[in-house]
Design an enzyme around this catalytic site. Sequence first.
Site, PDB file in Angstrom:
ATOM      1  N   GLY A   1      -2.244 -11.043  24.102  1.00  0.00           N
ATOM      2  CA  GLY A   1      -3.375 -10.577  24.886  1.00  0.00           C
ATOM      3  C   GLY A   1      -4.722 -10.686  24.214  1.00  0.00           C
TER       4      GLY A   1
ATOM      5  N   ASP B   1       6.590  -9.997  28.860  1.00  0.00           N
ATOM      6  CA  ASP B   1       5.575  -8.948  28.817  1.00  0.00           C
ATOM      7  C   ASP B   1       4.494  -9.259  29.844  1.00  0.00           C
ATOM      8  OD1 ASP B   1       4.554 -11.215  27.506  1.00  0.00           O
ATOM      9  OD2 ASP B   1       3.129 -10.002  26.381  1.00  0.00           O
TER      10      ASP B   1
ATOM     11  N   HIS C   1      -4.390 -36.630  14.809  1.00  0.00           N
ATOM     12  CA  HIS C   1      -5.310 -36.205  13.741  1.00  0.00           C
ATOM     13  C   HIS C   1      -5.483 -34.692  13.740  1.00  0.00           C
ATOM     14  CE1 HIS C   1      -8.807 -35.908  11.119  1.00  0.00           C
ATOM     15  NE2 HIS C   1      -9.308 -35.080  12.040  1.00  0.00           N
TER      16      HIS C   1
ATOM     17  N   GLN D   1       0.758  -5.245  23.171  1.00  0.00           N
ATOM     18  CA  GLN D   1      -0.335  -5.395  24.130  1.00  0.00           C
ATOM     19  C   GLN D   1      -1.230  -4.151  24.047  1.00  0.00           C
ATOM     20  OE1 GLN D   1      -1.219  -7.992  25.787  1.00  0.00           O
ATOM     21  NE2 GLN D   1       0.588  -9.318  25.784  1.00  0.00           N
TER      22      GLN D   1
ATOM     23  N   CYS E   1      -6.612 -41.627  10.427  1.00  0.00           N
ATOM     24  CA  CYS E   1      -7.513 -41.809   9.287  1.00  0.00           C
ATOM     25  C   CYS E   1      -7.003 -42.844   8.290  1.00  0.00           C
ATOM     26  CB  CYS E   1      -7.754 -40.472   8.596  1.00  0.00           C
ATOM     27  SG  CYS E   1      -8.684 -39.299   9.632  1.00  0.00           S
TER      28      CYS E   1
ATOM     29  N   CYS F   1      -8.275 -37.322   4.749  1.00  0.00           N
ATOM     30  CA  CYS F   1      -7.126 -37.072   5.622  1.00  0.00           C
ATOM     31  C   CYS F   1      -6.116 -38.223   5.543  1.00  0.00           C
ATOM     32  CB  CYS F   1      -7.615 -36.895   7.062  1.00  0.00           C
ATOM     33  SG  CYS F   1      -6.294 -36.619   8.264  1.00  0.00           S
TER      34      CYS F   1
ATOM     35  N   CYS G   1      -3.659 -38.668   7.962  1.00  0.00           N
ATOM     36  CA  CYS G   1      -2.998 -38.800   9.261  1.00  0.00           C
ATOM     37  C   CYS G   1      -2.972 -40.264   9.703  1.00  0.00           C
ATOM     38  CB  CYS G   1      -3.706 -37.942  10.310  1.00  0.00           C
ATOM     39  SG  CYS G   1      -5.210 -38.685  10.987  1.00  0.00           S
TER      40      CYS G   1
ATOM     41  N   ASP H   1      -0.065 -20.102  17.142  1.00  0.00           N
ATOM     42  CA  ASP H   1       0.007 -21.259  18.032  1.00  0.00           C
ATOM     43  C   ASP H   1      -1.286 -21.315  18.820  1.00  0.00           C
ATOM     44  OD1 ASP H   1       0.586 -20.818  21.286  1.00  0.00           O
ATOM     45  OD2 ASP H   1       0.800 -19.033  20.036  1.00  0.00           O
TER      46      ASP H   1
ATOM     47  N   ASP I   1       7.886 -19.422  24.615  1.00  0.00           N
ATOM     48  CA  ASP I   1       7.146 -18.329  25.231  1.00  0.00           C
ATOM     49  C   ASP I   1       7.974 -17.830  26.411  1.00  0.00           C
ATOM     50  OD1 ASP I   1       5.199 -16.531  25.831  1.00  0.00           O
ATOM     51  OD2 ASP I   1       3.658 -17.988  26.321  1.00  0.00           O
ATOM     52  N   SER I   2       7.727 -16.608  26.822  1.00  0.00           N
ATOM     53  CA  SER I   2       8.618 -15.972  27.800  1.00  0.00           C
ATOM     54  C   SER I   2       8.252 -16.224  29.246  1.00  0.00           C
ATOM     55  CB  SER I   2       8.595 -14.456  27.579  1.00  0.00           C
ATOM     56  OG  SER I   2       7.293 -13.955  27.854  1.00  0.00           O
ATOM     57  N   GLY I   3       7.050 -16.749  29.476  1.00  0.00           N
ATOM     58  CA  GLY I   3       6.513 -16.785  30.825  1.00  0.00           C
ATOM     59  C   GLY I   3       5.536 -15.651  31.062  1.00  0.00           C
ATOM     60  N   GLY I   4       5.437 -14.741  30.086  1.00  0.00           N
ATOM     61  CA  GLY I   4       4.536 -13.600  30.235  1.00  0.00           C
ATOM     62  C   GLY I   4       3.076 -13.995  30.314  1.00  0.00           C
ATOM     63  N   PHE I   5       2.692 -15.061  29.597  1.00  0.00           N
ATOM     64  CA  PHE I   5       1.291 -15.478  29.662  1.00  0.00           C
ATOM     65  C   PHE I   5       0.923 -15.948  31.064  1.00  0.00           C
ATOM     66  CE2 PHE I   5      -2.205 -18.557  29.184  1.00  0.00           C
ATOM     67  CZ  PHE I   5      -3.155 -17.720  28.613  1.00  0.00           C
TER      68      PHE I   5
END
Length: 376
Positions: free
Chosen positions: A221, A143, A340, A194, A314, A309, A311, A271, A89-93
């Site tokens: 966004g 962004d 899990h 955006q 489980c 499952c 995992c 994500d 991620d760019s740091g925009g969040f």
Amino acid sequence: MFELLKTEGRARRGRFTCAHGAVQTPVFMNVATQGAIKGAVSAHDLRQIGCQVALSNTYHLHLRPGDELIAQMNGLHAFMNWDGPILTDSGGFQVFSLSGLRKISEEGVTFASHIDGRRIFMGPEESMRIQAHLGSDIAMAFDECVENPTTYEYAKQSCERTLRWLQRCRAEQERQKVAVNAVNPQQMLFGINQGATFPDLRAWHMQETAKIPCDGYAIGGLAVGEPTQVMYDIIDVVEPHMPQEKPRYLMGVGTPSNLIEAVARGIDFFDCVMPARNARHAKLFTWNGTMNIKNEKYKADTRPVDETCACPLCRSYSRAYLRHLFAAGEMLAMRLAVLHNLHFYNSLMARMRLALDTGAFSAFREEYTGKLVQRL
């Protein structure tokens, strides 16, 4: 780079290839913000639970241990011992999430570090340089993720600035890729749409963003407090303007049902911190719905969390044992629960890919969109 293998309605089955391997899409990227999954999950664990792509955060890794140090360690892949694809991620969040600690200008954003309060400046060039040091396969453009609700006027100004920032990101990344000491000369760039919850702004911004050559395009966004149907409506508005031949990424989304519905609307990459965060609070996803393992009814339940499952939790432990671990405050509780939930999300995507391969996605969507939101 991206091959569209099959479609069913607007749902897409594809294959994305980058410097560290091929990714089968649709795909859920497992969030390793600071180079690790919260809950004591290692890169080795990620391989065991079917992770294809790890996602890390530019802002956080810039603060510690520092992107220049990671570059000295031959990049983030070597540093965290993960040989698969990485998206950063760019740091925009953080422009959104740290709104009380930052100031925005045309040049970029000045932050007060959430760790020690020191002033940090990050603009498009700085974000691209940091991501070049990390050596990720996909670098996200810098962004502004605006707050919801916001005014139309501010959202429009922000969209226009984000377009200018994307041009600067692209120019800086090209410079970084040809540097003598480039960690990953094949690093790709994804642009971000955006426009808050204004349909006309969203459509216009996607049209303009698509004019700037990128390796993929994201919708940002969303999932920041707006109603779920509004999120779906915005995807419906934006998706027709996203290039068909490039991967599409819906940032920060979401629940299992959100993923199914977004795949049905033409999205390829996802994500979200939800599966790991929920797991650390004893909330688990199963193929019959969600459960809170701290509930008294699981105290003597000898069954696995999900009998279908495979995992690590489980395969080996009961609901009663996991409930005990949470009650006792044992770290193993979080680790097993996170494994899990991430295994479930990766399996969910694998089952959607299989459904698309066999022409059965519509039936899969009809069966599971409602089922997976049920509480057990």
